[in-house]
Design a protein around this motif. Structure first.
Motif, mmCIF file in Angstrom:
data_model
loop_
_atom_site.group_PDB
_atom_site.id
_atom_site.type_symbol
_atom_site.label_atom_id
_atom_site.label_comp_id
_atom_site.label_asym_id
_atom_site.label_seq_id
_atom_site.Cartn_x
_atom_site.Cartn_y
_atom_site.Cartn_z
ATOM 1 N N THR A 18 0.979 -1.353 -0.283
ATOM 2 C CA THR A 18 0.304 -0.153 0.179
ATOM 3 C C THR A 18 0.674 1.097 0.030
ATOM 4 O OG1 THR A 18 -1.716 -1.596 1.065
ATOM 5 C CG2 THR A 18 -1.774 1.343 0.814
ATOM 6 N N SER A 239 -10.849 -3.402 0.590
ATOM 7 C CA SER A 239 -10.508 -2.870 0.737
ATOM 8 C C SER A 239 -9.485 -1.578 0.199
ATOM 9 C CB SER A 239 -9.326 -3.344 2.386
ATOM 10 O OG SER A 239 -8.586 -3.814 1.275
ATOM 11 N N GLY A 240 -9.620 -1.620 -1.510
ATOM 12 C CA GLY A 240 -9.111 -0.506 -1.304
ATOM 13 C C GLY A 240 -7.498 -1.260 -1.817
ATOM 14 N N ASP A 243 -5.955 -3.255 -7.352
ATOM 15 C CA ASP A 243 -6.838 -2.191 -8.086
ATOM 16 C C ASP A 243 -6.792 -3.174 -8.896
ATOM 17 O OD1 ASP A 243 -5.834 0.371 -6.811
ATOM 18 O OD2 ASP A 243 -4.173 -0.451 -7.476
ATOM 19 N N ARG A 261 -17.755 0.764 -6.423
ATOM 20 C CA ARG A 261 -17.106 1.491 -6.201
ATOM 21 C C ARG A 261 -16.257 0.470 -7.241
ATOM 22 N NH1 ARG A 261 -15.092 -0.134 -0.495
ATOM 23 N NH2 ARG A 261 -16.411 -1.643 -0.711
ATOM 24 N N THR A 504 -11.027 -1.710 -9.901
ATOM 25 C CA THR A 504 -11.644 -0.320 -9.232
ATOM 26 C C THR A 504 -11.519 0.409 -10.193
ATOM 27 O OG1 THR A 504 -9.560 0.143 -8.798
ATOM 28 C CG2 THR A 504 -10.184 -0.961 -7.219
#
Length: 525
Positions: A18, A239-240, A243, A261, A504
């Motif tokens: 991240t 959770s992001g 991608d 999203r 995403t």
């Protein structure tokens, strides 16, 4: 404890990824890792999908799967068995050394090494001759109607780099040998592989000196995360921390589609999932049958096939994301015929009768092997097969393992009864027939024939397909071969995969039916 530890390890990898992530970093997760960084070692789709970003061929696919020049600018026939390629000038490998004809000649010798499983991509080429520094001639055994397609996955390696690092031939992967090229890569492509921690992550960084920089993506870095756990992969996406997810659990597709999203892309994959049976050994190991091989009997092979409830697998396990199969060649491939694609009907009573007629009135006991992180729902499919076969008297002991250890066992022909999948990167049926069905000769013929199959009639048909240039005649030969493979029950095809990809909203990409995402067709905003 092992499962919990694995989940924690993967979660740590996601967290570590991240801070590196930024607007120009694509974090891509899937369920299995590459097997090697050597472009001439393992014919494995995930490996090919990652290595195509670093190692290039003379030709490549456009967005709509047409052939265009890559390291070659153009080509022309000198005779029916000689094709001349003009190589792109000014191209440099990622260490700054120039790309020349010497690298093509060297790479041809290397891909033909005894331990390469990628020989099908140079099938029918007897020699690559240097004409000058940027011209090579391919000398063919016979006219080849699909040459420029097959050589797309003939990736070019630097002769100087390979010699410097003592890796002039690929290692024996089946024996778990390694060379410098197993864990290091250096090609001409749009991305450099800067690090690889097996089963954890791979980092690719954009090559600023790529010859086709005008068509480069805005993605500066790709982080590839192999995550076996379905739950962890999906959690990373939600959770992001991820991608792009290309191995999507079928049970999660509906809820991911409903998430504002995210966006979901679905498409057919040119891959057949099937059951393979050793038909050449005199005796099957770990079987109740001693002194003979039940799979040599067509009746036993048919019993194995018709005991499978393909519609049930499609409905309950794949949730509609598959197409039950009757052929070894999927739709979208030259030579496929819907008229021939007759899916075997489930018939338990007939399966029992066939086994009895073959001399097994009390059924069979044997081992069945399965990967647990390669194909969509592979382990769940195998568990379902165990129950289906038991109803017919085929009692199997299921053994599952990671594809990293499974693949070498397949290549050593250690597995007499197992689940496997085969994609068609050339989009032509010859690739399947020559690799899987043709009698193994040590070259491209039978290169993927891990079940010791040998059928003289099929060999003759396949040899004719190789050289027939007239499309209608060639398709007729392909259909004859596919019909015989089907009617002799040489395999038990289960289904053709449908592959959903989830990403995403800031990711734009093109779904690829060969299941090989390409960063050059992907952008971030």
């Amino acid at each position: 404890m092992k499962t919990a530890f694995r989940a924690l390890t993967v979660a740590a990898a996601l967290v570590c990824a991240t801070p590196l992530a930024h607007a120009q970093t694509l974090r891509w997760a899937a369920q299995n890792d590459v097997l090697t960084l050597d472009p001439h070692s393992q014919n494995h789709s995930t490996t090919s999908a990652l290595l195509q970003h670093t190692y290039e061929g003379l030709t490549r696919y456009t967005r709509d799967y047409q052939v265009e020049g890559a390291l070659a600018t153009d080509w022309k026939p000198i005779s029916p068995t000689q094709m001349r390629f003009n190589l792109r000038k000014g191209v440099k490998f990622q260490d700054g050394t120039p790309f020349t004809a010497d690298d093509v000649v060297f790479s041809f010798g290397r891909i033909n090494s005894p331990h390469s499983s990628l020989k099908p991509f140079v099938a029918g080429i007897t020699e690559v001759k240097k004409v000058d520094s940027h011209t090579v001639d391919f000398i063919l055994a016979a006219p080849n109607p699909i040459l420029t397609r097959t050589i797309i996955d003939f990736r070019i390696m630097s002769k100087a780099w390979a010699e410097k690092n003592k890796t002039t031939a690929p290692p024996n992967a089946a024996a778990k040998e390694e060379t410098f090229a197993t864990r290091n890569a250096m090609g001409t492509g749009p991305y450099r592989i800067v690090s690889w921690q097996p089963e954890q992550r791979m980092t690719l960084e954009q090559n600023p000196n790529w010859w086709d920089a005008k068509n480069a993506s805005n993605i500066k870095q790709v982080l590839y995360l192999p995550i076996k756990s379905d739950q962890t992969r999906v959690a990373g996406l939600l959770s992001g921390e991820v991608d792009l997810l290309t191995d999507v659990p079928t049970q999660d597709v509906a809820r991911l589609k409903a998430d504002a999203r995210l966006k979901v892309m679905e498409g057919n994959e040119v891959r057949t999932i099937f059951v393979a049976m050793d038909q050449g050994s005199d005796e099957i190991r770990n079987s109740s049958v001693k002194g003979s091989n039940p799979f040599k009997d067509k009746r036993v092979r048919e019993a194995v096939s018709i005991a499978i409830d393909r519609a049930g697998i499609q409905r309950a396990l794949m949730r509609g994301l598959s197409q039950p199969a009757g052929l070894m060649v999927p739709p979208g491939v030259t030579g496929y015929s819907a008229a021939l694609d007759t899916v075997p009907k489930t018939d338990i009573e007939r399966a029992k009768r066939l086994l009895a007629e073959a001399g097994y009135p009390n059924g069979l006991d044997l081992s069945f092997h399965c990967p647990n992180n390669r194909y969509v729902n592979d382990e769940e499919i195998c568990q379902a097969l165990v129950s289906m076969w038991a109803r017919a008297g085929i009692r199997v002991k299921l053994q599952t393992e990671s594809f990293a250890t499974y693949s070498p066992r397949v290549q050593r022909m250690d597995l007499p009864f197992f689940l496997y999948g085969w994609g068609v990167p050339t989009y032509d049926a010859l690739y399947v027939l020559q690799a899987l069905v043709r009698t193994r000769t040590g070259g491209a013929d039978g290169n993927g024939n891990y079940w010791k199959l040998s059928d003289a009639r099929l060999d003759a048909l396949i040899d004719d397909i190789k050289v027939e240039l007239e499309p209608a005649k060639r398709n007729a030969l392909i259909h004859a071969a596919l019909t015989r493979v089907r009617d002799e029950h040489l395999f038990a095809p289960i289904h053709y995969q449908v592959r959903p990809w989830v990403m995403t909203k800031n990711v734009t990409t093109q779904h690829r039916s060969d299941d090989k995402p390409e960063a050059r067709f992907t952008t971030l905003r």
